[in-house]
Design an enzyme around this catalytic site. Structure first.
Site, PDB file in Angstrom:
ATOM      1  CG  ASP A   1       0.521  -5.611   1.917  1.00 31.95           C
ATOM      2  OD1 ASP A   1      -0.876  -4.536   2.240  1.00 31.95           O
ATOM      3  OD2 ASP A   1       1.317  -4.910   1.507  1.00 31.95           O
TER       4      ASP A   1
ATOM      5  CG  MET B   1      -2.190  -1.479   1.004  1.00 32.85           C
ATOM      6  SD  MET B   1      -2.783  -1.728   2.963  1.00 32.85           S
ATOM      7  CE  MET B   1      -4.352   0.309   3.171  1.00 32.85           C
ATOM      8  CG  HIS B   2       1.157   2.864   2.216  1.00 33.43           C
ATOM      9  ND1 HIS B   2      -0.342   3.856   2.724  1.00 33.43           N
ATOM     10  CD2 HIS B   2       1.233   2.264   3.261  1.00 33.43           C
ATOM     11  CE1 HIS B   2      -0.445   3.233   3.958  1.00 33.43           C
ATOM     12  NE2 HIS B   2       0.389   1.955   4.043  1.00 33.43           N
TER      13      HIS B   2
END
Length: 485
Positions: A233, A76-77
């Protein structure tokens, strides 16, 4: 058969799941994370594309024609800037990247009503912060990029030719109105960030597109397979390991570590130490304590000490608790929960001539365990009563390490029966998207015999003293580290 692809930080995992929930086969393939400057963490997305093919072919083998759908999970991110055709215009900026700490004041200057929409602490490495950095320091690429995508969404673009995202990843960008469940357009406007590069939002279990001829040839799969949106995830791991109802709490240890508990309503942390994101299922959220340096830090220590993983455990657990006064801070990439400090740095403190390689390794394991205890305390401070933790992730398979975690956290640990929970969650979402399964197929994998639960030993004086040292060191060292940078 259902195919789950989990695009992790250092490797991709691909898993083949039958519609009764059984894992048929899985494989992985690594790629590099580069740090050309201090605090940077990048990967060339073309390496992802190559690794996905290797892992998919190794997983599928002669069963390609039995696959019904593909689901995705991913780190992520991160941010991938790409052109109209999806070709990356620069390396992807990853979640562990802290360069955006230089521009976070733009977020902190926002009106409180805008900050409340985000429902999350302002930290470096989030997509919105990385986009602010790109706009300031790489303005030409920022201005000319057609798409600004999260890693798994870039991968899906290459699989299908279609651009989309879904709530679990989008809610972790600091560009999302978590309370109203959509892009925070007024935040984008206040930050003067582009909104035209963000993908359309669709449900996590919806079909986002179909496998193109070129992608099918690359992966060794039939063309035209439905590709489901998938999830970030952590959300995929919760689904894949059977964390379906509010009240349960799960610890997952991989490159980073996450402590997750589901919520039926979006309830922000009043202390702003933990995160609040959308889950992979409709009308559900989760509170997250995110520690950046778990397996990432242990792998670094193992590498510089020149040990195999078997040697790591043999050496470390020959040393007494507390490491005879040696303490390790694992903050190699800064830290999120609870410090929210991209400038935090790692250290061994208390070294003496009596300390050996084994002490260094044991201290590293204890230091990571202590960071997880801080995360658990932050979760408890949001009003969650933690009586037991589900334990997931490939970084928690060694029994002695499991026992150390239980002893430090002082809660029973119930191992989850699937190691590749994120890839399994992605495969379940694929099945949900084509309506051949529902989320309940995650539940049988979650049963653990009572004698498999790891119960903590009574608090040990040396370990508690080491915990107190650990807690005192970050504030003591913080100013001296900042002063050198």
């Amino acid at each position: 058969m259902l195919l789950g692809i989990d695009l992790g930080t250092g490797s991709v995992k691909v898993l083949l799941l039958s519609t009764d929930g059984a894992v048929v086969r899985e494989a992985s393939s690594p790629y590099s994370v580069k740090s050309p400057h201090s605090g940077w963490a990048e990967t060339d997305p073309n390496e992802w594309w190559a690794a996905v093919a290797i892992a998919t072919r190794a997983t599928v083998q002669d069963q390609a024609n039995q696959i019904q759908a593909i689901g995705l999970s991913g780190q992520m991110h991160g941010v991938v800037l790409s052109d109209l055709a999806g070709m990356p215009m620069r390396p992807a900026i990853l979640w562990a990247d802290t360069r955006s700490s230089a521009v976070l004041n733009a977020y902190r200057a926002l009106d409180s009503t805008l900050l409340n929409q985000l429902a999350n602490p302002i930290t470096a490495g989030m997509a919105g912060a990385s986009l602010l950095w790109l706009r300031q320091f790489e303005p030409e690429i920022y201005a000319t990029a057609r798409w600004m995508l999260q890693p798994k969404d870039w991968l899906r673009f290459h699989l299908t030719g279609e651009v989309a995202t879904e709530p679990s990843d989008a809610s972790a960008t600091l560009l999302y109105n978590v309370l109203k469940d959509g892009w925070a357009n007024d935040v984008l406007e206040a930050l003067k960030l582009r909104s035209d590069g963000l993908a359309r939002l669709i449900p996590s279990s919806s079909i986002a597109g179909y496998l193109t001829d070129d992608a099918a040839a690359h992966l060794g799969l039939p063309s035209g397979l439905p590709v489901v949106a998938g999830a970030g995830d952590t959300a995929a791991a919760a689904l894949g390991s059977g964390l379906l109802e509010p009240g349960l709490v799960q610890l997952t240890v991989g490159s980073g570590a996450q402590i997750v508990t589901l919520r039926s309503h979006p309830t922000p942390d009043p202390h702003r130490q933990t995160h609040l994101y959308r889950s992979a299922l409709p009308h559900q959220w989760y509170t997250l304590a995110a520690m950046q340096n778990a397996g990432l830090a242990l792998e670094w220590v193992r590498g510089i000490l020149g040990l195999s993983w078997a040697e790591v455990y043999q050496a470390a657990f020959a040393v007494a608790s507390g490491c005879e006064g040696l303490t390790f801070l694992p903050y190699l990439t800064g830290e999120r929960t609870p410090l929210l400090d991209p400038q935090a740095r790692g250290a061994w403190v208390g070294l003496g001539l009596h300390h050996t390689q084994a002490h260094l390794m044991r201290a590293a394991l204890e230091g990571v365990a202590f960071s997880l205890r801080q995360g658990l305390e932050a979760i408890a401070a949001t009003g969650i009563e933690v009586r037991e933790l589900q334990l997931a992730g490939g970084g928690t398979l060694e029994p002695q390490w499991q026992q150390l975690l239980a002893d430090v956290l002082q809660v029973p640990l119930r191992p989850v029966a699937v190691a590749s929970a994120s890839a399994r969650g992605a495969a379940i979402l694929a099945g949900m998207g084509i309506e051949v399964v529902n989320e309940a197929i995650a539940l049988p994998q979650n049963s653990t015999p009572p004698d498999a639960v790891i119960r903590p030993n009574s608090p040990e004086t040396a370990l508690e003293e080491a915990w107190q040292r650990y807690c005192s060191l970050y504030p003591a060292l913080r100013q001296s580290v900042v002063g050198r940078e």
